[in-house]
Write an enzyme that holds these catalytic residues in place. Sequence first.
Site, PDB file in Angstrom:
ATOM      1  N   HIS A 136       0.829  -1.402   0.037  1.00  0.00           N
ATOM      2  CA  HIS A 136      -0.237   0.025  -0.247  1.00  0.00           C
ATOM      3  C   HIS A 136       0.866   1.268  -0.050  1.00  0.00           C
ATOM      4  O   HIS A 136       1.437   1.729   0.920  1.00  0.00           O
ATOM      5  CB  HIS A 136      -0.909  -0.035   1.246  1.00  0.00           C
ATOM      6  CG  HIS A 136      -1.966   0.909   1.058  1.00  0.00           C
ATOM      7  ND1 HIS A 136      -3.422   0.673   1.383  1.00  0.00           N
ATOM      8  CD2 HIS A 136      -2.051   2.401   0.940  1.00  0.00           C
ATOM      9  CE1 HIS A 136      -4.102   1.791   1.301  1.00  0.00           C
ATOM     10  NE2 HIS A 136      -3.373   2.874   1.044  1.00  0.00           N
ATOM     11  N   ASP A 166       1.701   9.347  -6.099  1.00  0.00           N
ATOM     12  CA  ASP A 166       1.746  10.670  -6.103  1.00  0.00           C
ATOM     13  C   ASP A 166       1.904  10.928  -4.578  1.00  0.00           C
ATOM     14  O   ASP A 166       1.621  12.323  -4.238  1.00  0.00           O
ATOM     15  CB  ASP A 166       0.291  11.251  -6.523  1.00  0.00           C
ATOM     16  CG  ASP A 166      -0.853  10.530  -6.037  1.00  0.00           C
ATOM     17  OD1 ASP A 166      -0.994   9.353  -5.191  1.00  0.00           O
ATOM     18  OD2 ASP A 166      -2.318  10.969  -6.210  1.00  0.00           O
ATOM     19  N   GLY A 204      -9.796   7.830  -1.936  1.00  0.00           N
ATOM     20  CA  GLY A 204     -10.577   8.937  -1.671  1.00  0.00           C
ATOM     21  C   GLY A 204     -11.479   8.902  -0.469  1.00  0.00           C
ATOM     22  O   GLY A 204     -11.463   8.042   0.355  1.00  0.00           O
ATOM     23  N   GLU A 230     -10.813   3.399   7.290  1.00  0.00           N
ATOM     24  CA  GLU A 230      -9.818   4.390   7.574  1.00  0.00           C
ATOM     25  C   GLU A 230     -10.665   5.546   8.025  1.00  0.00           C
ATOM     26  O   GLU A 230     -10.483   5.797   9.245  1.00  0.00           O
ATOM     27  CB  GLU A 230      -8.885   4.542   6.316  1.00  0.00           C
ATOM     28  CG  GLU A 230      -7.855   5.690   6.771  1.00  0.00           C
ATOM     29  CD  GLU A 230      -7.107   6.301   5.451  1.00  0.00           C
ATOM     30  OE1 GLU A 230      -5.962   6.872   5.596  1.00  0.00           O
ATOM     31  OE2 GLU A 230      -7.531   6.012   4.320  1.00  0.00           O
TER      32      GLU A 230
END
Length: 370
Positions: free
Chosen positions: A27, A31, A184, A214
Amino acid sequence: MSCGYLLQMDERPTLDDIRRAPKVLLHDHLDGGLRPATIVDLARENGYEGLPTTDPDSLGAWFAEMSNSGSLERYLETFSHTVGVMQTTEALTRVAYECAEDLAKDGVVYAEVRYAPELHTAEGLSLDQVVEAVLEGFAQGGRDFGIRVGALVTAMRHQARSMEIAELAVRYRDAGVVGFDIAGAEAGYPPTRHLDAFEYLQRENAHFTIHAGEGFGLPSIWQAIQWCGADRLGHGVRIIDDIEAGDPPVLGRLAAYVRDKRIPLEMCPTSNIQTGAAKSIAEHPIGLLRDLGFRVTVNTDNRLMSGTSLSEEFAKLVEAFGYGWDELQWFTVNAMKSAFVSFPERLELINGVIKPGFAQLKWRGARPVA
């Protein structure tokens, strides 16, 4: 009199030791791992304006400061600058190449690095051109630095392009794309919004992971697994909400299912603290989940924003939980077992690279005894 060797129990792996260990990363966001100097270079070359500073050291410090808000949404805001300079094939290839180099120098032997192709089309690149540029960088970096990097293409959960991105994952799966992801803000954007993409991937026998548990709670995890069929959970920290403290702890139905089905949890300790999913490394659920036998893996998430590396994540766990080489190898084997590459490739790395590498490090840490 015979002489043997024992590991000195009062000594723990140091950060330098851990950097030499063969590690696996599942993971990591492309970017979210740029070098500050590269951001400055690319901004100058491509005419990108808006950086808070053009001094690489100050820029790196700015990213770290902005990422420690305790909010997932504010954490995600920092990506406007990294994505902003990744809008040409040359920039994408460079960033992917440097990613492979940086991971290899940290001792990573296999990595899956994710990115959202739809975020890199502002200057006219097609989705295919974006993917091909990134794959070229990973391939060049793999050849030069001896690391295997697989790409995960990500769809943004607040957009409506997940089917396009899923088709992209299938189209390039023999060229270096190993799977699919959605990412997102979780709140308000459940994974079930993209059910058609997940059903398509399942029909195509393709692998996928889902960011879940999360920024949102158990419903996010339940939907990712039971509705969407996720192979892995990105983060999954909030599974702890389904475990009742006690001696022994009592697992709820969902937590027991996740453990019993060996669904991998892609945990990112430092990032989880920054986004408010955990309070501290010492209080991070990873310790309890490891003790309970969940298939936990250790990851970086965003190396730039978190100012971290996989070795540093492991070193923090050693400090917080007293882990030794056996625990670090356990996390690493978990990750390789959970990778989206073929079974023979996983076995080759586990038996030919990871276990021998850790055995050598354990031997170096041993002392002779009579």
